[in-house]
Enzyme design. Sequence first.
Site, PDB file in Angstrom:
ATOM      1  N   LYS A  29       3.086  11.042  -3.593  1.00  0.00           N
ATOM      2  CA  LYS A  29       2.015  10.382  -4.353  1.00  0.00           C
ATOM      3  C   LYS A  29       1.159  11.398  -5.115  1.00  0.00           C
ATOM      4  O   LYS A  29       0.637  11.102  -6.187  1.00  0.00           O
ATOM      5  CB  LYS A  29       1.147   9.595  -3.366  1.00  0.00           C
ATOM      6  CG  LYS A  29       0.120   8.701  -4.009  1.00  0.00           C
ATOM      7  CD  LYS A  29      -0.496   7.821  -2.955  1.00  0.00           C
ATOM      8  CE  LYS A  29      -1.619   6.969  -3.495  1.00  0.00           C
ATOM      9  NZ  LYS A  29      -2.152   6.092  -2.452  1.00  0.00           N
TER      10      LYS A  29
ATOM     11  N   GLU B  42      -7.221   0.733  -4.505  1.00  0.00           N
ATOM     12  CA  GLU B  42      -7.238   0.655  -3.030  1.00  0.00           C
ATOM     13  C   GLU B  42      -8.595   0.205  -2.482  1.00  0.00           C
ATOM     14  O   GLU B  42      -8.642  -0.691  -1.630  1.00  0.00           O
ATOM     15  CB  GLU B  42      -6.841   2.004  -2.428  1.00  0.00           C
ATOM     16  CG  GLU B  42      -5.354   2.279  -2.591  1.00  0.00           C
ATOM     17  CD  GLU B  42      -4.995   3.743  -2.453  1.00  0.00           C
ATOM     18  OE1 GLU B  42      -5.866   4.553  -2.078  1.00  0.00           O
ATOM     19  OE2 GLU B  42      -3.833   4.085  -2.736  1.00  0.00           O
TER      20      GLU B  42
ATOM     21  N   ASP C  61       0.897  -1.164   0.000  1.00  0.00           N
ATOM     22  CA  ASP C  61       0.000   0.000   0.000  1.00  0.00           C
ATOM     23  C   ASP C  61       0.930   1.207   0.000  1.00  0.00           C
ATOM     24  O   ASP C  61       1.567   1.513   1.009  1.00  0.00           O
ATOM     25  CB  ASP C  61      -0.877  -0.051   1.260  1.00  0.00           C
ATOM     26  CG  ASP C  61      -1.645   1.245   1.496  1.00  0.00           C
ATOM     27  OD1 ASP C  61      -1.610   2.131   0.630  1.00  0.00           O
ATOM     28  OD2 ASP C  61      -2.285   1.357   2.571  1.00  0.00           O
TER      29      ASP C  61
ATOM     30  N   ASP D 140     -12.623   6.255   2.804  1.00  0.00           N
ATOM     31  CA  ASP D 140     -11.193   6.164   3.136  1.00  0.00           C
ATOM     32  C   ASP D 140     -10.671   7.538   3.580  1.00  0.00           C
ATOM     33  O   ASP D 140     -10.459   8.426   2.742  1.00  0.00           O
ATOM     34  CB  ASP D 140     -10.443   5.656   1.886  1.00  0.00           C
ATOM     35  CG  ASP D 140      -8.939   5.495   2.133  1.00  0.00           C
ATOM     36  OD1 ASP D 140      -8.439   5.965   3.172  1.00  0.00           O
ATOM     37  OD2 ASP D 140      -8.274   4.905   1.269  1.00  0.00           O
TER      38      ASP D 140
END
Length: 582
Positions: free
Chosen positions: A68, A145, A8, A173
């Site tokens: 990211k 994800e 992850d 999330d």
Amino acid sequence: MTSIFGIDLGTTNSCISLLRDGKPEVIPVDGSPIVPSVVSFDGDSVIVGQRARNRALLYPEQTIASIKRRMGDPGPVEIAGKSYSPEQVSAHILTYLKEQAESQLDEEVNNVVITVPAYFSDAQRRATRASGELAGLKVERIINEPSAAALFYNHLQLDEPVGNGEQLAVVYDLGGGTFDVSVLRIGEITEVLASTGNTRLGGDDFDQKILEFCVDHIKTKHHLDPRPHRPAMARLLAAAERAKIGLSTVPYVRIEEALLPVGGDNTIDISLELSRERFEDMIQDYLDATRDEVNKALGEASLSAADIHQVLLVGGCTRIPAVIRLMDEMFGPSRKPPVDPDLCVAKGAAIQGGIITGQSCEHVFIDVTAHSLGTAALAGEFERRLQVVPIIPRNTQVPVRRSELFYTVAPEQDEVNVTVYQGESREPEECELIGKIGLRLAPAPAHCPILIEYAYDLDGIIHVRVEQKGYSKMKEANLDSRRRGQQFGDVLEDEVIDLDLDDLEEDGGEPDDAETSPQLLNYILQKARNALEQLRNDGNTEAGDLLKLITAYEQALGGEDDDAVEEAEERLLDFLDELKAD
Ligand code: AMP
């Protein structure tokens, strides 16, 4: 057979995991399952993870976090006068995870599944794959994800059946730096029906709010601005995050830092309290924004909340009670208990890796509380009604330990009865009374804080601890959640409790006699005291007026005159309402 690891690669934190003996396991790095996604360059050496994160505030020009967000950008990033592509920076994180996992396990890490947000474009996915290759990894698959999280959650054996056929799921999330919500159709294959979110919203914003609270406190109390002093701010930020995490399980935290450097040889010590209620106020706008995004995602998928079978919570911030409440408000019983919310994407990636290599995965059994556990307290805002206040909400993973703060009603109140109720209703009569614990109190003024802690274990035993804060009066008892009417300590005769309950029915909600009632008041005074603390922190002159109203209310509570209590309560609540309106 070569293992395929799951990675992850998160905005804030990353994790590496593996399916072992049918179970997804996260491999700890530097003693922690999660590794901050931060890279710092110190001359020729590259520092990754917690050490890099520690350097972020001291050496911001040498350190990069949240790379990211730049994945897929054509331009380089400049760090300490050098240029790097986002793929190169990400590759440093992947290399670190690979090396650390190899040093923990007796095997090489070569093949991986990496997760990406559902909204990642082709370019962003290609960049992720390229960073894996730069780290010397064979990227077997890039998966979404939310799909990884669904794979993990559906692999758990929860008390309710997983459900056959197609399932519609919402994956909410809320991580450190980003918020994503996806709507999935889970069948033979998992399809993302809609995905939206805010790439600039997460736990870091909540930390900032607590940091501002500390800065305001320092400005008022010490008459100086700590913001130019980076080491002090770095420590305050770390303390703010700890406070946020603490408030997920306890109602109050104390933020204490000694010898904060504030220029020259000067240092200050700080000690301030933050309540969960206050913290939840601070982040309410952010939570409202996530609610809007959830509705947007449902709209894009042409679904309504009632169509959803499963709500899966992902990301460390979904441990915050206000987030769980929000999901319950929106989706009710479809919410699954949060299980390893910060690890579930990595674990799902490990399961995916296992599936590719043809391994079978066992169902992992997770125990959750089937009912909420609470206690009866005088909890109404406008009328003092005896209500069940939840301490451990339904569907919480066990073992669990949670506490709440309540307040005595009367000065010199000599005892409290803590009732342990099981059930979802706020009405005591509609819940099951598991037991009562009586605690004799030391003489104290009204609104003396009483901490009630419940710890619920895998055998169904509720360990209850009642403590009169500041007076070393404490009682502990173990209650069996399958039995009813257990009693511990000097529990007042039933008629006192019954009297209150009867009164509630007959008089429409007013307990008869606050002074002899062994109940607890948990709302109005708590609210007023929080407001007072805020006014004092802000240096607001209205603090004096509020203190007078609180004192008058406390005095009235201690007296015999019900009308006086009502009047004082009304004046206090009016003041609080006006304060809110300002
Ligand atoms: P993630 O990006 O999923 O790793 O989530 C990281 C964020 O979750 C950080 O902002 C953490 O401070 C936050 N977090 C972790 N544990 C908790 C907790 N128990 N309560 C509140 N926030 C938490």
